[in-house]
Design a protein around this motif. Structure first.
Motif, PDB file in Angstrom:
ATOM      1  N   ASP A 131       0.724  -1.264  -0.062  1.00 40.42           N
ATOM      2  CA  ASP A 131      -0.026  -0.017  -0.076  1.00 40.42           C
ATOM      3  C   ASP A 131       0.679   1.368  -0.057  1.00 40.42           C
ATOM      4  O   ASP A 131       0.565   2.382  -0.596  1.00 40.42           O
ATOM      5  N   LEU A 132       2.015   1.124   0.925  1.00 43.10           N
ATOM      6  CA  LEU A 132       2.853   2.308   0.801  1.00 43.10           C
ATOM      7  C   LEU A 132       3.431   2.597  -0.706  1.00 43.10           C
ATOM      8  O   LEU A 132       3.630   3.951  -0.877  1.00 43.10           O
ATOM      9  N   LEU A 133       3.862   1.376  -1.218  1.00 44.98           N
ATOM     10  CA  LEU A 133       4.339   1.778  -2.666  1.00 44.98           C
ATOM     11  C   LEU A 133       3.534   2.026  -3.580  1.00 44.98           C
ATOM     12  O   LEU A 133       3.951   2.918  -4.223  1.00 44.98           O
ATOM     13  N   SER A 134       2.246   1.976  -3.479  1.00 45.56           N
ATOM     14  CA  SER A 134       1.328   2.566  -4.267  1.00 45.56           C
ATOM     15  C   SER A 134       1.052   3.791  -3.989  1.00 45.56           C
ATOM     16  O   SER A 134       0.914   4.674  -4.833  1.00 45.56           O
TER      17      SER A 134
ATOM     18  N   VAL B 262       8.693  -1.542  -6.825  1.00 45.35           N
ATOM     19  CA  VAL B 262       9.821  -2.263  -6.380  1.00 45.35           C
ATOM     20  C   VAL B 262      11.194  -1.768  -6.963  1.00 45.35           C
ATOM     21  O   VAL B 262      12.313  -1.517  -6.445  1.00 45.35           O
ATOM     22  N   TYR B 263      11.302  -1.666  -8.154  1.00 47.44           N
ATOM     23  CA  TYR B 263      12.381  -1.568  -9.124  1.00 47.44           C
ATOM     24  C   TYR B 263      12.857  -0.150  -8.773  1.00 47.44           C
ATOM     25  O   TYR B 263      13.909   0.196  -8.364  1.00 47.44           O
TER      26      TYR B 263
ATOM     27  N   SER C  93      14.397  -0.014  -5.325  1.00 47.90           N
ATOM     28  CA  SER C  93      15.537  -0.468  -5.724  1.00 47.90           C
ATOM     29  C   SER C  93      16.728   0.429  -5.979  1.00 47.90           C
ATOM     30  O   SER C  93      17.489   0.695  -5.072  1.00 47.90           O
ATOM     31  N   LEU C  94      16.277   1.239  -6.903  1.00 52.93           N
ATOM     32  CA  LEU C  94      17.276   2.087  -7.516  1.00 52.93           C
ATOM     33  C   LEU C  94      17.569   3.195  -6.492  1.00 52.93           C
ATOM     34  O   LEU C  94      18.720   3.581  -6.410  1.00 52.93           O
ATOM     35  N   ASN C  95      16.446   3.900  -5.925  1.00 54.40           N
ATOM     36  CA  ASN C  95      16.469   5.102  -4.997  1.00 54.40           C
ATOM     37  C   ASN C  95      17.356   4.636  -3.848  1.00 54.40           C
ATOM     38  O   ASN C  95      17.819   5.700  -3.084  1.00 54.40           O
ATOM     39  N   SER C  96      17.004   3.226  -3.023  1.00 55.90           N
ATOM     40  CA  SER C  96      17.365   3.074  -1.922  1.00 55.90           C
ATOM     41  C   SER C  96      18.705   2.285  -1.684  1.00 55.90           C
ATOM     42  O   SER C  96      19.402   2.419  -0.767  1.00 55.90           O
ATOM     43  N   GLY C  97      19.001   1.545  -2.815  1.00 58.04           N
ATOM     44  CA  GLY C  97      20.019   0.582  -2.736  1.00 58.04           C
ATOM     45  C   GLY C  97      19.822  -0.631  -2.219  1.00 58.04           C
ATOM     46  O   GLY C  97      20.947  -1.471  -2.286  1.00 58.04           O
ATOM     47  N   VAL C  98      18.619  -0.826  -1.946  1.00 58.05           N
ATOM     48  CA  VAL C  98      18.411  -2.236  -1.452  1.00 58.05           C
ATOM     49  C   VAL C  98      18.233  -2.983  -2.721  1.00 58.05           C
ATOM     50  O   VAL C  98      17.367  -2.757  -3.699  1.00 58.05           O
ATOM     51  N   PRO C  99      18.676  -4.173  -2.521  1.00 60.34           N
ATOM     52  CA  PRO C  99      18.547  -4.869  -3.741  1.00 60.34           C
ATOM     53  C   PRO C  99      17.072  -5.370  -4.183  1.00 60.34           C
ATOM     54  O   PRO C  99      16.266  -5.496  -3.349  1.00 60.34           O
ATOM     55  N   ARG C 100      16.784  -5.367  -5.503  1.00 63.73           N
ATOM     56  CA  ARG C 100      15.472  -5.545  -6.073  1.00 63.73           C
ATOM     57  C   ARG C 100      14.918  -6.770  -5.352  1.00 63.73           C
ATOM     58  O   ARG C 100      13.878  -7.008  -5.023  1.00 63.73           O
ATOM     59  N   THR C 101      15.582  -7.740  -5.412  1.00 66.78           N
ATOM     60  CA  THR C 101      15.201  -9.320  -5.012  1.00 66.78           C
ATOM     61  C   THR C 101      14.837  -9.002  -3.424  1.00 66.78           C
ATOM     62  O   THR C 101      14.027  -9.892  -2.971  1.00 66.78           O
TER      63      THR C 101
ATOM     64  N   LEU D 277      13.734  -6.404  -1.769  1.00 63.33           N
ATOM     65  CA  LEU D 277      12.405  -5.756  -1.862  1.00 63.33           C
ATOM     66  C   LEU D 277      11.169  -6.672  -2.281  1.00 63.33           C
ATOM     67  O   LEU D 277      10.131  -6.737  -1.875  1.00 63.33           O
ATOM     68  N   THR D 278      11.591  -7.496  -3.269  1.00 62.99           N
ATOM     69  CA  THR D 278      10.525  -8.240  -3.838  1.00 62.99           C
ATOM     70  C   THR D 278      10.053  -9.356  -2.894  1.00 62.99           C
ATOM     71  O   THR D 278       8.841  -9.734  -2.681  1.00 62.99           O
ATOM     72  N   ASP D 279      11.080  -9.851  -2.143  1.00 58.67           N
ATOM     73  CA  ASP D 279      10.859 -10.918  -1.250  1.00 58.67           C
ATOM     74  C   ASP D 279       9.962 -10.398  -0.031  1.00 58.67           C
ATOM     75  O   ASP D 279       9.192 -10.946   0.534  1.00 58.67           O
ATOM     76  N   ILE D 280      10.160  -9.115   0.435  1.00 62.18           N
ATOM     77  CA  ILE D 280       9.358  -8.306   1.273  1.00 62.18           C
ATOM     78  C   ILE D 280       7.915  -8.196   0.895  1.00 62.18           C
ATOM     79  O   ILE D 280       7.101  -8.524   1.476  1.00 62.18           O
ATOM     80  N   ALA D 281       7.834  -7.828  -0.387  1.00 60.77           N
ATOM     81  CA  ALA D 281       6.564  -7.517  -1.029  1.00 60.77           C
ATOM     82  C   ALA D 281       5.685  -8.692  -1.001  1.00 60.77           C
ATOM     83  O   ALA D 281       4.459  -8.619  -0.892  1.00 60.77           O
ATOM     84  N   SER D 282       6.401 -10.019  -1.351  1.00 63.68           N
ATOM     85  CA  SER D 282       5.405 -11.397  -1.556  1.00 63.68           C
ATOM     86  C   SER D 282       5.368 -11.837  -0.274  1.00 63.68           C
ATOM     87  O   SER D 282       4.578 -12.801  -0.194  1.00 63.68           O
ATOM     88  N   GLY D 283       6.052 -11.404   0.709  1.00 61.93           N
ATOM     89  CA  GLY D 283       6.070 -11.985   2.273  1.00 61.93           C
ATOM     90  C   GLY D 283       6.890 -13.162   2.378  1.00 61.93           C
ATOM     91  O   GLY D 283       6.739 -13.655   3.430  1.00 61.93           O
TER      92      GLY D 283
END
Length: 67
Positions: A14-17, A23-24, A27-35, A37-43
């Protein structure tokens, strides 16, 4: 008080929205790997199990407090 993983995942998505970001781009803005963030988003990865460094990078990029 226990935290429901579903609620955290939905809050993250919801926050991303709300911030109109993906997520992509987060990832670019935070330096956190996309994978990560994807793992967090998917649970797959519990948000509460993330390192302080990861949480800080995400919160700074989204402009929210980690409190």
């Amino acid at each position: 008080m226990s935290v429901n993983r579903y609620n955290i995942v939905m809050t993250f998505l919801d926050l991303l929205s709300e911030k109109k970001t993906t997520v992509y781009s987060l990832s670019l803005n935070s330096g956190v790997p996309r994978t990560t963030l994807t793992d967090i988003a998917s649970g797959k990865t519990e948000f509460l199990d993330c390192s302080g460094k990861t949480l800080l990078a995400i919160s700074k990029s989204l402009g929210v407090s980690i409190e």
